[in-house]
Design an enzyme around this catalytic site. Structure first.
Site, PDB file in Angstrom:
ATOM      1  N   ASP A  85      -4.784  -5.873  -8.313  1.00 26.62           N
ATOM      2  CA  ASP A  85      -5.235  -5.892  -7.287  1.00 26.62           C
ATOM      3  C   ASP A  85      -4.930  -3.378  -7.230  1.00 26.62           C
ATOM      4  OD1 ASP A  85      -5.214  -4.774  -4.206  1.00 26.62           O
ATOM      5  OD2 ASP A  85      -2.990  -5.753  -4.023  1.00 26.62           O
TER       6      ASP A  85
ATOM      7  N   HIS B 246       0.681  -1.327   0.078  1.00 27.04           N
ATOM      8  CA  HIS B 246       0.054   0.131   0.093  1.00 27.04           C
ATOM      9  C   HIS B 246       1.067   1.200  -0.146  1.00 27.04           C
ATOM     10  CE1 HIS B 246      -2.398  -3.169   1.415  1.00 27.04           C
ATOM     11  NE2 HIS B 246      -3.364  -1.672   1.475  1.00 27.04           N
TER      12      HIS B 246
END
Length: 335
Positions: free
Chosen positions: A249, A179
Site C-alpha cells: 500500500d 492513512h
C-alpha cells in the site's frame, strides 16, 4: 533488457512536468498510479499515460488506479459514469451485477490505457472498526466476500485489466485509519486464519495483491504486514498461498514511520515485489527511489505471468447491452 525499479509513482497534475519526465527517465520506475488530480478527460489521461510510458521506454508499463465505485473512484462524472459501492452491490442476490460492474469499469480503464485496478477489497469489517473500509467491503462473511471478489476479478480480466486484491492479509478489524495512524489487531492467529485471511486464501491465484499497513500482534507484534518478513513469508506466501505480484500500500501513509528511503527499503526487504508511493511530490519520490533496486527475477516472473493473463483473458462485449443490463440489476441502488 528492461531495468525497471521495484517502485511505482504518481505525478502532480494532469500532465508531466519537464522535471517529472527527467526523473522518470532516470529512475525507470515500474509503473504509474493515477489519482483524481491526474484525470480530467479521456484524451488528457491517455496522453499522460502515453507520455509516462515513453519516458520509461516500456509500452506495457503498468498503470494503476483505484476505481472501486462508491466513494473510491478517481474517474468522476460527467466524463465517466459512477458505480455503486461494493456494499450496495453485495445486497443483490447473486454476483451478476458485481461482475458486470467490474467489466464496465474495465472497459472505462482500457479505453484510456490503464491496465491495473486496485480492487476488489476483500477485507471483512467488524463492529467498531474504522470506516476507512466500511462500504468498500462486500460484507463480513468470508465465503460470500470471496465469491463476489472473484466475480470482480473475472469482470476486470475479461476487460483486459488486472485486479489487485487488497488489503492482504486483511484490514477489516483495524480500529484506526492506516492513512493516519498504525492499526494494531490483537485477534488470535486461529481466528484470523478462519475469517480475515480466508477470502485472500480463496483468491490466492489472482495476479496482484496489495499489503495492509496493519500489525497482527499474534504473528508479528513489531511490524505491520507491509514491513513484516513473518507476515509475508508465513501468511501471505505461506498459509494464504499467494504467488502473484505483491505491491505495498502507499508508503506515504501515516501508519508507517521513518524516512521514505527507509520505508521503501524495509517493504522490499520484507518481501514486497514493489512499493507504491502516491503523493506525486518529487522530493519524496527521489528519496523513496534511492533505496529501490531493480525488480528481482522472481518479481519479473510474477509480473510477466500477470501480463500474460491480462492479454489472454480479454473478451469482447456489447457495451450498450451491458450498461442496460447493469442499470436493470442495480435500479434503486445508491452510487
Amino acid at each position: 533488457m528492461s531495468n525497471e525499479r521495484a517502485i511505482l509513482f504518481s505525478c502532480a497534475g494532469e500532465s508531466l512536468t519537464a522535471e517529472e519526465r527527467a526523473f522518470f527517465r532516470a529512475v525507470e520506475p515500474l509503473g504509474l498510479i493515477l489519482f483524481q488530480r491526474n484525470c480530467r478527460d479521456r484524451v488528457q489521461v491517455r496522453a499522460l499515460i502515453d507520455d509516462f510510458r515513453d519516458c520509461v521506454g516500456r509500452a506495457d508499463a503498468p498503470v494503476l488506479i483505484d476505481q472501486e465505485g462508491g466513494r473510491v473512484a478517481r474517474l468522476k462524472p460527467p466524463e465517466w459514469r459512477s458505480y455503486p459501492a461494493a456494499s450496495r452491490l453485495a445486497v443483490l442476490p447473486d454476483a451478476e451485477a458485481v461482475r458486470l460492474g467490474a467489466r464496465l469499469i474495465a472497459d472505462d480503464l482500457a479505453e484510456i490505457g490503464v491496465t491495473v485496478d486496485a480492487m476488489p477489497v476483500l477485507d471483512l469489517p467488524v463492529p467498531g472498526a474504522d470506516n476507512v473500509i466500511g462500504d468498500r467491503a462486500y460484507g463480513g462473511e468470508p465465503e460470500r466476500v470471496a465469491r463476489l471478489g472473484r466475480a470482480v476479478c473475472e469482470g476486470l480480466l475479461e476487460g483486459g485489466v488486472l485486479p489487485i486484491v487488497k488489503h492482504m492479509p486483511g484490514h477489516g478489524r483495524a480500529r484506526v485509519d492506516s492513512h493516519k495512524i498504525l492499526p494494531v489487531v490483537d485477534e488470535g492467529a486461529a481466528m484470523l486464519e478462519a475469517t480475515d485471511f480466508a477470502p485472500f486464501r480463496a483468491l490466492h491465484d489472482m495476479p496482484w495483491a496489495m499489503t495492509a499497513h496493519v500489525v497482527y500482534s499474534a504473528i508479528d507484534p513489531g511490524h505491520p504486514a507491509t514491513l513484516s518478513r513473518d507476515v509475508i513469508a508465513r501468511i501471505i506466501r505461506g498459509s494464504i498461498g499467494f504467488d502473484g505480484f505483491l505491491v505495498s500500500d502507499d508508503i506515504g501513509m501515516g501508519a508507517l514511520g521513518g524516512s521514505f528511503a527507509e520505508r521503501s527499503a524495509a517493504a522490499l526487504a520484507a518481501g514486497c515485489d514493489a512499493v507504491l508511493h502516491c503523493s506525486g511530490k518529487l522530493d519524496e519520490m527521489r528519496e523513496a527511489a534511492s533505496t529501490a533496486p531493480q525488480l528481482t527475477t522472481a518479481a519479473k516472473t510474477r509480473l510477466a505471468r500477470g501480463e500474460a493473463l491480462r492479454r489472454s483473458s480479454r473478451r469482447e462485449f456489447d457495451r450498450r447491452a451491458a450498461e442496460a443490463r447493469f442499470e436493470t440489476l442495480t435500479r434503486g441502488l445508491a452510487a
